[in-house]
Design an enzyme around this catalytic site. Structure first.
Site, PDB file in Angstrom:
ATOM      1  N   SER A  73     -60.921  -1.944 -10.804  1.00 37.55           N
ATOM      2  CA  SER A  73     -61.749  -3.155 -10.756  1.00 37.55           C
ATOM      3  C   SER A  73     -61.319  -4.016  -9.579  1.00 37.55           C
ATOM      4  O   SER A  73     -61.373  -3.556  -8.442  1.00 37.55           O
ATOM      5  CB  SER A  73     -61.650  -3.911 -12.096  1.00 37.55           C
ATOM      6  OG  SER A  73     -62.543  -5.002 -12.133  1.00 37.55           O
ATOM      7  N   THR A  74     -60.843  -5.230  -9.819  1.00 41.44           N
ATOM      8  CA  THR A  74     -60.488  -6.146  -8.733  1.00 41.44           C
ATOM      9  C   THR A  74     -59.455  -5.524  -7.807  1.00 41.44           C
ATOM     10  O   THR A  74     -58.387  -5.103  -8.237  1.00 41.44           O
ATOM     11  CB  THR A  74     -59.936  -7.465  -9.304  1.00 41.44           C
ATOM     12  OG1 THR A  74     -60.847  -7.974 -10.269  1.00 41.44           O
ATOM     13  CG2 THR A  74     -59.736  -8.486  -8.203  1.00 41.44           C
ATOM     14  N   HIS A  89     -65.715  -1.300 -11.060  1.00 44.00           N
ATOM     15  CA  HIS A  89     -66.538  -2.422 -11.525  1.00 44.00           C
ATOM     16  C   HIS A  89     -67.216  -3.084 -10.335  1.00 44.00           C
ATOM     17  O   HIS A  89     -66.551  -3.611  -9.445  1.00 44.00           O
ATOM     18  CB  HIS A  89     -65.687  -3.459 -12.256  1.00 44.00           C
ATOM     19  CG  HIS A  89     -65.137  -2.972 -13.565  1.00 44.00           C
ATOM     20  ND1 HIS A  89     -64.022  -3.522 -14.153  1.00 44.00           N
ATOM     21  CD2 HIS A  89     -65.558  -1.992 -14.412  1.00 44.00           C
ATOM     22  CE1 HIS A  89     -63.776  -2.911 -15.308  1.00 44.00           C
ATOM     23  NE2 HIS A  89     -64.694  -1.973 -15.473  1.00 44.00           N
ATOM     24  N   MET A 145     -58.568  -6.485 -13.202  1.00 42.58           N
ATOM     25  CA  MET A 145     -58.397  -7.552 -14.187  1.00 42.58           C
ATOM     26  C   MET A 145     -58.879  -7.073 -15.556  1.00 42.58           C
ATOM     27  O   MET A 145     -59.868  -6.360 -15.658  1.00 42.58           O
ATOM     28  CB  MET A 145     -59.242  -8.751 -13.750  1.00 42.58           C
ATOM     29  CG  MET A 145     -59.047  -9.993 -14.584  1.00 42.58           C
ATOM     30  SD  MET A 145     -57.535 -10.828 -14.137  1.00 42.58           S
ATOM     31  CE  MET A 145     -57.639 -12.257 -15.225  1.00 42.58           C
ATOM     32  N   ASP A 159     -60.163  -2.987 -19.546  1.00 49.15           N
ATOM     33  CA  ASP A 159     -61.095  -1.866 -19.599  1.00 49.15           C
ATOM     34  C   ASP A 159     -60.400  -0.598 -19.112  1.00 49.15           C
ATOM     35  O   ASP A 159     -59.801  -0.590 -18.033  1.00 49.15           O
ATOM     36  CB  ASP A 159     -62.330  -2.166 -18.746  1.00 49.15           C
ATOM     37  CG  ASP A 159     -63.417  -1.113 -18.912  1.00 49.15           C
ATOM     38  OD1 ASP A 159     -63.520  -0.551 -20.021  1.00 49.15           O
ATOM     39  OD2 ASP A 159     -64.162  -0.866 -17.947  1.00 49.15           O
TER      40      ASP A 159
END
Length: 366
Positions: A188-189, A214, A307, A310
């Site tokens: 993600s991030t 993401h 972050m 998930d």
């Protein structure tokens, strides 16, 4: 830097946008949130810099198109001189995502796409997304983004899939007897930069990969195209029924879930709608669970910077199904959230730094 702030200190935010309406609506949304303080709102980067010299923000909310200095130029300046988490809030993604992808490559933490029409209503409706993006950005280790914000080395010539596809699998082979291996990655991030570090270093003979990054709709296709231009392997946004095969990486499309499936001895992907899982669609947990179910010990699961949590439960399911499971080490994560949660659940076989991930993928299954 922002990641060293104590919990009691408010997150200081600077808003840079030439639209007075955007500045007002974003400011109002953030100022209603406990623990966030807007220290200024400027109509262009030069005004913002004057203010920031007196009081430096923890997070910058930045438009791309502005007078005197565009947002991308400002972003590169910030990341080279005093790396600071930046959330891009731009309408440029409505007509084409190249500018936004360039912003991610330059070190932006995340993107919020605003429409060209009805911006005020959109931002009011999306206040929670803006708040979540700012909070996530405040925890980002942007020194790692800044160090990666440079063009990758020129790739070797791309080989066609015909040069690397194994023909050794017999039709109708059972799941137990198949030897085809796959790699599943969730991030993600900070993941766009991390994947740009890993994938261009892989040879065209590496195992097939399925990846959830993401990212909003419209961004994943552009991101896949960018990676494809940098890599020896084929990288593309996944389509329903695509085969997972050596030398190919499939990126889950934004706004859809991607699942691994079996077709005889071959692995394919299913692209489906469905509810948000862990606030995400695509969800890493959804992909990892399907890998546990259909690949088991023939899979390598990797959870990287991001972050939230998930993927943590899904990676544990892969681990319990016999897969090798790896988490990115905190020392190289932009945000040590998803890997930390996966480690805490006990589903991780190994913890490795980012530079070790490509060699592990390359040699997996040999």
């Amino acid at each position: 830097m922002s990641q060293h702030k104590t919990m009691s200190e408010p997150i200081k935010v600077m808003i840079v946008d030439d639209s007075a309406v955007v500045r007002q609506v974003v400011r109002q949304a953030l100022e209603r949130e406990p623990g966030i303080r807007v220290i200024g709102a400027a109509s262009d980067p030069l005004f913002a810099l004057t203010h920031m010299q007196r009081d430096w923000p923890d997070v910058i909310v930045l438009d791309i198109e502005m007078p005197r200095m565009d947002g991308l130029t400002f972003l590169k300046k910030i990341m080279s001189e005093r790396a600071t988490p930046v959330v891009i809030c731009s309408s440029r993604a409505e007509t084409g995502t190249a500018a936004a992808m360039n912003a991610l490559a330059a070190g932006a933490v995340s993107i919020i796409t605003k429409p060209k029409m009805g911006v005020k209503q959109f931002l009011e409706d999306s206040a929670n997304d803006v708040i979540h993006a700012v909070r996530a950005a405040s925890r980002a280790n942007v020194s790692r983004l800044a160090s990666r914000a440079r063009p990758p080395l020129a790739p070797s010539p791309k080989l066609s899939a015909d040069a690397v596809i194994s023909s050794g699998l017999g039709r109708g082979a059972s799941m137990i007897s198949t030897t085809e291996r796959i790699v599943a990655i969730g991030t993600s991030t900070g993941g766009t930069q991390a994947l740009e570090t890993v994938l261009p270093r892989l040879p065209a003979t590496c195992p097939g990969m399925v990846i959830v990054q993401h990212m909003p709709e419209r961004f994943t296709a552009m991101f896949a195209e960018r990676l494809n231009s940098l890599c020896q392997i084929e990288v593309r946004e996944a389509r329903h029924g695509d085969r997972v095969m050596p030398g190919r990486a499939l990126i889950a499309p934004g706004g859809k879930h991607m699942l691994l499936a079996r077709n005889g001895a071959q692995y394919t992907v299913e692209i489906i709608d469905g509810p948000l899982v862990n606030r995400h669609r695509p969800s890493v947990d959804v992909l990892f669970r399907s890998c546990a179910k259909f690949a088991g010990r023939n899979a390598l699961g990797m959870i990287m910077t991001g972050m939230g949590d998930d993927g943590a439960r899904g990676l544990k399911e892969m681990h319990e199904a016999g897969a090798r499971t790896i988490a990115e080490d905190e020392s190289t994560c932009v945000v040590f959230g998803m890997p930390k949660e996966a480690i805490a659940l006990g589903g991780v076989s190994e913890v490795v730094s980012l530079h070790r991930i490509a060699p592990i993928i390359e040699h997996y299954g040999y």
